[in-house]
Design an enzyme around this catalytic site. Structure first.
Site, mmCIF file in Angstrom:
data_model
loop_
_atom_site.group_PDB
_atom_site.id
_atom_site.type_symbol
_atom_site.label_atom_id
_atom_site.label_comp_id
_atom_site.label_asym_id
_atom_site.label_seq_id
_atom_site.Cartn_x
_atom_site.Cartn_y
_atom_site.Cartn_z
ATOM 1 N N HIS A 157 40.477 31.825 49.702
ATOM 2 C CA HIS A 157 40.281 31.210 51.392
ATOM 3 C C HIS A 157 39.240 31.837 51.786
ATOM 4 O O HIS A 157 39.072 31.155 52.689
ATOM 5 C CB HIS A 157 41.965 32.305 51.016
ATOM 6 C CG HIS A 157 43.128 31.756 51.412
ATOM 7 N ND1 HIS A 157 43.498 30.701 52.346
ATOM 8 C CD2 HIS A 157 44.559 32.006 50.869
ATOM 9 C CE1 HIS A 157 44.472 30.819 51.870
ATOM 10 N NE2 HIS A 157 44.896 30.871 51.440
ATOM 11 N N GLN A 202 43.433 32.787 57.823
ATOM 12 C CA GLN A 202 44.952 32.296 57.695
ATOM 13 C C GLN A 202 45.335 32.808 59.065
ATOM 14 O O GLN A 202 46.430 32.309 59.659
ATOM 15 C CB GLN A 202 45.922 32.636 57.082
ATOM 16 C CG GLN A 202 45.256 32.125 55.399
ATOM 17 C CD GLN A 202 46.377 33.092 54.135
ATOM 18 O OE1 GLN A 202 46.370 33.921 53.587
ATOM 19 N NE2 GLN A 202 47.806 32.041 54.128
ATOM 20 N N HIS A 213 43.907 33.911 44.237
ATOM 21 C CA HIS A 213 44.605 33.141 45.360
ATOM 22 C C HIS A 213 43.983 33.459 46.594
ATOM 23 O O HIS A 213 43.095 32.491 47.216
ATOM 24 C CB HIS A 213 46.023 32.936 45.825
ATOM 25 C CG HIS A 213 46.383 32.325 46.913
ATOM 26 N ND1 HIS A 213 47.235 31.317 46.242
ATOM 27 C CD2 HIS A 213 46.201 32.244 48.449
ATOM 28 C CE1 HIS A 213 47.478 30.701 48.060
ATOM 29 N NE2 HIS A 213 47.578 31.458 48.716
ATOM 30 N N GLU A 214 43.069 34.709 46.849
ATOM 31 C CA GLU A 214 43.814 34.961 48.153
ATOM 32 C C GLU A 214 41.996 34.988 48.344
ATOM 33 O O GLU A 214 40.910 34.479 49.830
ATOM 34 C CB GLU A 214 43.778 36.551 48.703
ATOM 35 C CG GLU A 214 45.152 36.903 49.328
ATOM 36 C CD GLU A 214 46.132 35.788 50.059
ATOM 37 O OE1 GLU A 214 45.491 34.890 50.801
ATOM 38 O OE2 GLU A 214 47.551 35.019 49.295
ATOM 39 N N GLY A 228 50.175 38.221 49.927
ATOM 40 C CA GLY A 228 49.183 38.404 50.114
ATOM 41 C C GLY A 228 48.041 37.342 51.866
ATOM 42 O O GLY A 228 49.181 36.567 52.178
ATOM 43 N N CYS A 237 51.802 29.092 49.748
ATOM 44 C CA CYS A 237 50.735 29.769 50.746
ATOM 45 C C CYS A 237 51.378 29.555 52.075
ATOM 46 O O CYS A 237 52.078 29.138 52.268
ATOM 47 C CB CYS A 237 49.785 29.092 50.847
ATOM 48 S SG CYS A 237 48.387 29.684 51.630
ATOM 49 N N LEU A 238 51.152 30.936 52.303
ATOM 50 C CA LEU A 238 51.674 30.310 54.141
ATOM 51 C C LEU A 238 51.354 29.803 55.345
ATOM 52 O O LEU A 238 51.792 29.878 56.180
ATOM 53 C CB LEU A 238 51.149 32.029 55.403
ATOM 54 C CG LEU A 238 52.190 33.024 54.446
ATOM 55 C CD1 LEU A 238 51.797 34.977 55.091
ATOM 56 C CD2 LEU A 238 53.786 33.247 54.692
HETATM 57 NI NI NI Z 1 47.208 31.276 51.123
#
Ligand code: NI
Length: 171
Positions: free
Chosen positions: A140, A51, A136-137, A46, A94-95
């Site tokens: 953000h 991000q 999660h996304e 995701g 998480c990236l």
């Molecule tokens: Ni993330």
């Protein structure tokens, strides 16, 4: 498609409330294509627009397993309209917080309303790992990272490990 630059913790854009998209046009679609490409290259499941440095309410997700057919989902202006009382604990990464993982407890299923790739209104009941990814996304977009759901002690330990990793990678 273009691979976009990833913004990592503690970049301030990750703490901002992202802005609503007014219309899903070709420019937004192009951006979503680039987001998806970036997510695949980085082996993520995701990715949220902040991000990659864009403070807009856009998320891409693909929870298909390796070897399965890709199943990209595009969410514009997504909103959770229902959460189950039942919760589940799942390990998340998480990236924007490279190479760290931690267990987070969240509602086991959620219903999300959003505009799709073509700007059409959609509703999706997400369960299992997709429910985790959606929550999660979407977090953000409100400036919330999964580490914000951890106890202070756990968060500090994780951030210390991240700091160590970054020092090590610099040397
Ligand atoms: Ni993330």
């Amino acid at each position: 498609m273009t691979k976009l630059k990833l913004y990592e913790y503690p970049h301030p854009i990750l703490k901002k409330i992202a802005e609503k998209v007014t219309v899903v046009d070709d420019q937004i679609r192009q951006f979503m294509d680039d987001m998806l490409e970036t997510m695949y290259v980085e082996s993520g499941v995701g990715l949220a627009a902040p991000q990659v440095g864009v403070s807009k309410r856009i998320v891409v997700i693909d929870v298909a397993m390796e070897g399965e057919k890709p199943n990209p989902l595009y969410f514009v202006n997504p909103e959770i309209v229902w959460r189950s009382d039942e919760t589940e604990v799942c390990e998340e990464g998480c990236l924007s917080i490279p190479e760290q993982r931690a267990e987070v407890e969240r509602p086991a299923s959620v219903k999300v309303k959003y505009l799709d790739y073509n700007g059409k209104e959609q509703e999706l009941l997400a369960e299992g790992f997709l429910a985790v990814a959606v929550q999660h996304e979407l977090d953000h977009l409100d400036g919330i990272l999964y580490i914000d759901h951890l106890s202070r002690l756990k968060r500090q330990m994780l951030l210390k490990k991240l700091e160590k990793l970054r020092k090590f990678n610099k040397e």
